[in-house]
Enzyme design. Structure first.
Site, short mmCIF file in Angstrom:
data_model
loop_
_atom_site.label_atom_id
_atom_site.label_comp_id
_atom_site.label_asym_id
_atom_site.label_seq_id
_atom_site.Cartn_x
_atom_site.Cartn_y
_atom_site.Cartn_z
N ARG A 109 27.87 -9.95 -27.56
CA ARG A 109 26.84 -9.29 -26.76
C ARG A 109 27.12 -7.81 -26.51
O ARG A 109 26.23 -7.08 -26.08
CB ARG A 109 26.67 -10.03 -25.42
N ASN A 169 30.68 -8.99 -20.32
CA ASN A 169 30.24 -9.56 -21.60
C ASN A 169 29.28 -8.67 -22.37
O ASN A 169 29.04 -8.90 -23.55
CB ASN A 169 29.58 -10.92 -21.36
N ARG A 173 41.83 21.17 -20.08
CA ARG A 173 42.15 20.23 -21.15
C ARG A 173 43.64 19.87 -21.08
O ARG A 173 44.41 20.48 -20.32
CB ARG A 173 41.78 20.85 -22.50
N LYS A 212 43.65 25.25 -22.00
CA LYS A 212 44.22 24.17 -22.81
C LYS A 212 45.67 24.51 -23.16
O LYS A 212 45.96 25.62 -23.61
CB LYS A 212 43.38 23.98 -24.08
N TYR A 249 38.50 31.74 -22.30
CA TYR A 249 39.26 30.65 -22.93
C TYR A 249 40.72 31.07 -23.05
O TYR A 249 41.04 32.10 -23.65
CB TYR A 249 38.72 30.33 -24.33
N ALA A 285 36.62 38.82 -17.46
CA ALA A 285 35.58 37.96 -18.01
C ALA A 285 35.45 38.14 -19.51
O ALA A 285 35.55 39.25 -20.04
CB ALA A 285 34.24 38.28 -17.34
N ARG A 289 39.77 49.39 -29.96
CA ARG A 289 38.34 49.25 -30.19
C ARG A 289 37.85 50.50 -30.91
O ARG A 289 38.49 51.56 -30.89
CB ARG A 289 37.59 49.08 -28.87
#
Length: 448
Positions: free
Chosen positions: A20, A232, A321, A339, A354, A368, A428
Site C-alpha cells: 500500500r 501501512n 548545511r 556549508k 555563500y 552582501a 576589478r
C-alpha cells in the site's frame, strides 16, 4: 537501558511487503523525522528491552538488513521465506528462541513510535509472573483491529476483527501488535498455532488463547493509541510524522526552548536544542543539528548537520548545511548559505552570501553578495578569512586563498591570490566614463 537481569530476545518483524505504500523502497525504510521506521523501532528496543535482537526480513531485502545492522551491529538477521503470518515470521527465529531466554519480546518495524518504557513494561509483566503479555490500546474507531478479550482480569484471547463476534467487536480495547512471552513456553506456544482463521495464516495472537487453555497467565498492557499507530500507507506515514513531531516539539519546550509557532517547526529525531533557544516560525531542523543555549533561529531557516553556539543568530531564510559551525554571537542573516565552514565568534554574514569550505575569523564582516568559489569541477578548496577582515559586497574569493587578519577587500573584487594582514586588495576592471554617450546612443536609435 533496561536494568532487568533476565535474558531477553527481541524479535523485530520487518518482512512486510508494504504494497500500500506504492514504493520501490521497502516500507520500513520510509523515514520519520529523518530516520527510518526500522531505525526508530530498533532504537526503542535497544533502550527499553535490551538483550539480543533478531530482525526478520523478507527475501531479497538486503537494504532492510543493512539498515538493521547499521543501527544494531550485533543483531541477527533471519529471512521469512514465505509470508504465512506473524507466527510464521517469529518462527523464522526458531534457532535463536531455542537458546534459552527468559523473555521473548516481539514488536513490529512499522510501529515506529513505540516508546522504550513501554517495551520495558512488557518485560516487567513477565518478571512479575505473566507467561504472555499483549499490548493493547483504546481505539477511537476500532473497526478493523483485533480485539483483546478479557475475563476475570486475565487476557483469554485476541480475535481478529473478521473473526470476532458482534459482542467482541463492540469492545474498543484493540490489539496493538507487540507481545511478550515466557522464553520457557515460547516454542511450545508457537508450535501449537494453526491457520484456523479466515486468512489461513498463522496468527501470533493465537498464542494468547493457547496459553489460557493451558492454564498459563496472560495479561494485557494498555498504551496510548498514538504510540502504537501502525504505518501501512502514505497517509498513515504522514499521521505518524505529525505525532512524532508533536512529541519532539513538546520535549524541546519542556527542556527550555521557545518555539513561537510549534506546529510550523519540524525537528529531526536527534535535534539537540538548549535552554533559552528561540525558534521562530517555519524552521526545519534536519539530522545532526545542535543549537546551544541562548541562540536564536529566525523564520524560514533550514539547518542540517550544523552547530549553532550560544548567542548566535541565524536567519531569517538562512540555510546551514552539514559542517556549518557557527560560534558564539556570530550573525548569519537572510539568504545566506553556509556549508562545511567555521564561522568564528562575533563574525557577521548578514545577507545574500555563500560560504563553503572556509573559516571566517572572529569579528570579520562579510558583505552582501560575497561567495567563496570552493569547487574547481574536480576538488574542493578552502578559503581562510582572518579575524577582523572586511570583505566588500559582491566579492568572489577563489579558493584556495587566504585573507589575512584585518585585511580589506574592495567591493566587487575577484580575489585569486592571498592577501596579507591589514592590506587592501582590489581586483576589478578600471571604470571608464564617456560623457554624453548615453544621449547620443538614444538619439541614434530613435524611431522616425
Amino acid at each position: 537501558m533496561s536494568a532487568n537481569p533476565r535474558r531477553c530476545l527481541t524479535i523485530v518483524l520487518a518482512a512486510g511487503e508494504g504494497v500500500r505504500m506504492r514504493s520501490a523502497r521497502p516500507k520500513v525504510l520510509h523515514e520519520l523525522a529523518g530516520r527510518s521506521m526500522l531505525a526508530h523501532t530498533l532504537s526503542a528496543v535497544l533502550e527499553g528491552a535490551a538483550g539480543d535482537v533478531v530482525v526478520v526480513v523478507g527475501p531479497d531485502r538486503d537494504s532492510v538488513a543493512a539498515e538493521a545492522l547499521k543501527v544494531t551491529p550485533g543483531a541477527k538477521i533471519v529471512v521469512q521465506l514465505e509470508r504465512q503470518g506473524t507466527a510464521d515470521a517469529v518462527l523464522a527465529a526458531r534457532g535463536q528462541i531455542a537458546q534459552g531466554y527468559d523473555d521473548i519480546l516481539v514488536t513490529y518495524a512499522d510501529i515506529p513510535l513505540i516508546k522504550p518504557a513501554t517495551l520495558g513494561a512488557l518485560r516487567a509483566e513477565l518478571a512479575q509472573g505473566a507467561d504472555v503479555v499483549a499490548l493493547g490500546f483504546e481505539a477511537a474507531d476500532p473497526t478493523g483491529y483485533g480485539r483483546l478479550i478479557q475475563r476475570g482480569g486475565n487476557l483469554i484471547a485476541i480475535h481478529e476483527h473478521k473473526d470476532a463476534t458482534d459482542e467482541e467487536r463492540a469492545s474498543r480495547l484493540c490489539n496493538a501488535g507487540p507481545i511478550a512471552f515466557s522464553g520457557a513456553e515460547a516454542l511450545k506456544l508457537l508450535n501449537a498455532v494453526t491457520p484456523n482463521n479466515a486468512q489461513r495464516e498463522y496468527y501470533l495472537t493465537d498464542i494468547v488463547e493457547i496459553a489460557s487453555a493451558r492454564g498459563l497467565v496472560a495479561r494485557a498492557l494498555v498504551a496510548d493509541e498514538k504510540e502504537v499507530m501502525g504505518v501501512n500507507d502514505r497517509a498513515q506515514l504522514a499521521q505518524a510524522e505529525a505525532a512524532l513531531q508533536d512529541r519532539l516539539r513538546r520535549q524541546a519546550m519542556v527542556e527550555g526552548a521557545t518555539l513561537i509557532a510549534p506546529e510550523t517547526v519540524f525537528l529531526a529525531f536527534d535535534a539537540r536544542i538548549g535552554r533559552d533557544v528561540v525558534i521562530e516560525p517555519h524552521v526545519v531542523i534536519g539530522p545532526g543539528v545542535r543549537i546551544e543555549d541562548g541562540a536564536i533561529i529566525r523564520a524560514f531557516s533550514h539547518l542540517e548537520g550544523a552547530r549553532v553556539a550560544g548567542g548566535a543568530s541565524v536567519g531569517p531564510y538562512a540555510r546551514l548545511r552539514p559542517g556549518a559551525d557557527i560560534a558564539a554571537n556570530a550573525r548569519i542573516g537572510n539568504f545566506v548559505e553556509i556549508k562545511q565552514a567555521m564561522i568564528e565568534e562575533g563574525a557577521k554574514i548578514n545577507h545574500l552570501t555563500y560560504i563553503g569550505d572556509a573559516r571566517v575569523g572572529a569579528h570579520a564582516n562579510i558583505g552582501a553578495g560575497t561567495i567563496t568559489c570552493n569547487y574547481d569541477g574536480f576538488a574542493k578548496h578552502k578559503t581562510d578569512i582572518g579575524a577582523g577582515a572586511f570583505i566588500g559586497s559582491n566579492s568572489a574569493l577563489v579558493a584556495p586563498v587566504t585573507i589575512g587578519d584585518g585585511a580589506y577587500i574592495g567591493s566587487g573584487s575577484v580575489i585569486t591570490q592571498s592577501v596579507e594582514a591589514d592590506a587592501l586588495a582590489v581586483a576589478r576592471g578600471r571604470q571608464e566614463t564617456k560623457a554624453g554617450w548615453a544621449k547620443t546612443f538614444r538619439e541614434r536609435h530613435k524611431k522616425g
